[in-house]
Design an enzyme around this catalytic site. Structure first.
Site, PDB file in Angstrom:
ATOM      1  N   HIS A 108       0.827  -1.205   0.000  1.00 53.44           N
ATOM      2  CA  HIS A 108       0.000   0.000   0.000  1.00 53.44           C
ATOM      3  C   HIS A 108       0.861   1.255   0.000  1.00 53.44           C
ATOM      4  O   HIS A 108       0.522   2.269  -0.613  1.00 53.44           O
ATOM      5  CB  HIS A 108      -0.911   0.006   1.249  1.00 53.44           C
ATOM      6  CG  HIS A 108      -2.199  -0.702   1.038  1.00 53.44           C
ATOM      7  ND1 HIS A 108      -2.902  -1.283   2.065  1.00 53.44           N
ATOM      8  CD2 HIS A 108      -2.925  -0.928  -0.073  1.00 53.44           C
ATOM      9  CE1 HIS A 108      -4.010  -1.830   1.578  1.00 53.44           C
ATOM     10  NE2 HIS A 108      -4.043  -1.619   0.289  1.00 53.44           N
ATOM     11  N   ASN A 144       4.557  -7.934 -13.171  1.00 60.80           N
ATOM     12  CA  ASN A 144       4.847  -8.273 -11.771  1.00 60.80           C
ATOM     13  C   ASN A 144       4.747  -9.780 -11.552  1.00 60.80           C
ATOM     14  O   ASN A 144       5.664 -10.418 -11.018  1.00 60.80           O
ATOM     15  CB  ASN A 144       3.885  -7.554 -10.826  1.00 60.80           C
ATOM     16  CG  ASN A 144       4.027  -6.043 -10.902  1.00 60.80           C
ATOM     17  OD1 ASN A 144       4.963  -5.535 -11.498  1.00 60.80           O
ATOM     18  ND2 ASN A 144       3.095  -5.333 -10.307  1.00 60.80           N
ATOM     19  N   CYS A 172       0.814  -3.896 -18.587  1.00 59.64           N
ATOM     20  CA  CYS A 172       0.157  -3.172 -17.485  1.00 59.64           C
ATOM     21  C   CYS A 172       0.818  -3.446 -16.143  1.00 59.64           C
ATOM     22  O   CYS A 172       0.266  -3.123 -15.096  1.00 59.64           O
ATOM     23  CB  CYS A 172      -1.331  -3.490 -17.426  1.00 59.64           C
ATOM     24  SG  CYS A 172      -1.721  -5.228 -17.130  1.00 59.64           S
TER      25      CYS A 172
END
Length: 565
Positions: free
Chosen positions: A189, A443, A491
């Protein structure tokens, strides 16, 4: 005494840009007294412990009410975590067993953190969030100052062991010039929020714990480095670079293009937040709409009507632009209470993404129904977005065909899949014959290619998107797209690195999706290279021995203005 830090520290590049400023360290969290007191009234301790969690949750809700976008969503999720019934049950049991309130909270949160870390993936990243809740509740119970941000009275680089989301959202970019943390992964986060603020950031940085208060450091959020006491000429160069970046990026506008006019769509990664706020960014649409926010932290799945309302508003906000909706990427490392997948020894290799539709087919069919209904509703009221749907975690051509049939049956006009596992990359041509486009999630693809958990702090070099092995897989996907005339997007976080973005275009990417603050730099650097030059940069990166060498040779061959940015 702490050992002297290394002159140059290396961590994970988490927020683009660079800055030079003195260190201001985050205060250590509140510590429990050395001796645990005896308990006379267990019920009173239980009430006090649960009351502290309630107070923390209420404070987080108050902060969230004053914010919007990612910041509000993150604090809302933290408040839900503080109210988690299972956490509260464990706290209550410990208190009734004779533990003082502060110790009950501390112990229960620690146990819960261990479970999250063992689960890996998304849940492991939430362990730091739970630590913040623990520290705040313990501070309430012991009457200590609430953990918070330092304020040395001048611009500074904020250094912390780990930075809590509740603190990250309060950062003032006029005072905080960069962030450096010892812990943290690329999907935390803290990283998400740092990018939303446009702050240079280096996380998972060994040696950060030894940085001395007031020492001058040069933080390079593009390279993932922190230089201690830089030479005056180094500091001057970085400060000049930061100012140059600010001026040039303010002028960077319009659609993505190479220097010779080849279009490369520059898109947003988006999730929960105000659609109108997202639409205000100078982008060509959304390349990745994460829909998990509609499903997580709920006892029941969202209805078709609920989903339709959210999607409709978004499609209207992006009228005339593309919106690529990723269907639910949950299960295993993002478990849903209403969609159990059973015990799994290795969650990252389990039932997640498109695989979740096997035990729970209604989740996917309802979502596809809602997306199609929202597209019709938005179009009926005026201009709307060009909507595309794609499935995550697709491994085979058969899975791609299965998803395409489901999506087209529901009314989807453009259907694609994510390329996140090596199997999909290796046979990308077969997948592309079943769908209209693919989008590469770098990722996860890095994680599965290098057999390295992307949430671990100790393996940043293996997860580096410049790894030649990863780039070779991307090249295979790009060649498949070019051969079949099909779009190939990227992305993952790799798209936010301006020089790597040029490499990706050279490998065959036709669109790049990223966090909003990264758009101007990628647009600027891309516009300084022709498509042929992008291909040359890609060839150099593919031939490199390792990520460091790949960066070096590409930087040396790139347009001088791009390197100076």
């Amino acid at each position: 005494p702490d050992p002297a830090p290394e002159r140059v520290l290396k961590g994970i590049a988490a927020g683009p840009g660079a800055a030079v400023a003195p260190v201001a360290r985050m205060a250590e969290p509140p510590a429990l007294p050395e001796h645990e007191p005896a308990v006379d009234d267990p019920v009173a301790e239980e009430n006090a412990a649960l009351g502290a969690l309630d107070e923390v949750a209420a404070e987080l809700d108050r902060r969230a009410a004053d914010l919007d976008g990612e910041a509000a969503a993150v604090l809302g999720a933290l408040a839900l975590m503080a109210r988690d019934p299972d956490l509260r049950r464990q706290v209550g049991e410990l208190a009734r067993d004779g533990r003082p309130a502060a110790w009950a909270v501390h112990t229960a949160c620690g146990r819960y953190q261990d479970l999250l870390l063992a689960a890996g993936g998304y849940l492991a990243e939430r362990a730091a969030d739970l630590g913040d809740i623990r520290d705040r509740a313990v501070a309430v119970l012991l009457g200590l100052p609430m953990p918070g941000l330092p304020d040395p009275g001048h611009p500074h680089v904020l250094v912390a062991r780990d930075l809590a989301p509740a603190d990250t959202v309060r950062l003032d970019p006029a005072k905080v010039k960069a962030i450096v943390t010892r812990l943290g992964g690329p999907t935390s986060h803290t990283v998400i929020l740092a990018r939303s603020l446009g702050l240079p950031a280096v996380v998972g940085c060994p040696g950060a714990e030894h940085l001395v208060e007031g020492a001058t450091v040069a933080v390079d959020g593009d390279a993932g480095t922190v230089e201690v006491d830089p030479e005056p000429e180094v500091a001057e160069r970085i400060e000049g670079r930061a100012e140059r970046r600010r001026v040039l990026l303010a002028e960077s506008r319009g659609p993505g293009r190479t220097a010779d006019g080849v279009p490369v769509a520059l898109l947003l990664n988006a999730g929960e937040g105000d659609p109108d706020e997202a639409a205000a960014h100078d982008s060509e649409g959304i390349g990745l709409l994460r829909t998990e926010f509609l499903f997580l932290d709920r006892a029941e799945p969202p209805t078709v009507a609920e989903q339709t309302e959210v999607y409709t508003r978004l499609f209207r906000a992006f009228a005339g632009r593309v919106v690529t909706v990723r269907t639910l990427d949950a299960g295993s490392d993002k478990p849903l209470e209403f969609a159990p997948t059973g015990e799994e020894a290795n969650p990252a290799l389990g039932v997640r993404g498109f695989r979740t539709s096997r035990p729970h087919p209604d989740l996917l069919t309802d979502q596809l129904t809602a997306i199609a209904a929202a597209e019709r509703a938005a179009a009926a009221e005026g201009p709307s977005a060009r909507v595309r749907v794609m499935a995550p975690m697709v491994s085979t051509a058969a899975e791609a065909a299965e998803f395409a049939e489901l999506a087209r049956s529901a009314g989807a006009a453009e259907v694609g899949v994510m390329v996140e596992v090596p199997a999909a990359a290796l046979l990308a041509d077969r997948l592309l014959r079943r769908v209209d486009f693919v989008s590469i999630g770098t990722n996860d693809l890095a994680q599965y290619t290098m057999a390295a958990d992307r949430t671990l702090d100790g393996l940043p070099e293996l997860l580096d998107p410049w790894q030649p092995a990863l780039l070779h897989l991307l090249a295979k996907v790009g060649r498949a797209g070019e051969g079949l005339g099909q779009p190939v997007g990227v992305c993952g976080e790799a798209a936010a690195d301006p020089l790597l973005a040029c490499v990706l275009v050279g490998l065959g990417a036709t669109s790049l999706s990223m966090a909003p603050p990264a758009l101007p730099a990628v647009r600027y650097v891309l516009a300084r290279h022709t498509q042929a030059e992008c291909r040359r940069l890609a060839e150099l990166a593919l031939a490199a021995e390792d990520p460091e060498h790949a960066r070096k040779v590409v930087r040396e061959a790139a347009h001088p203005e791009a390197v100076l940015l």
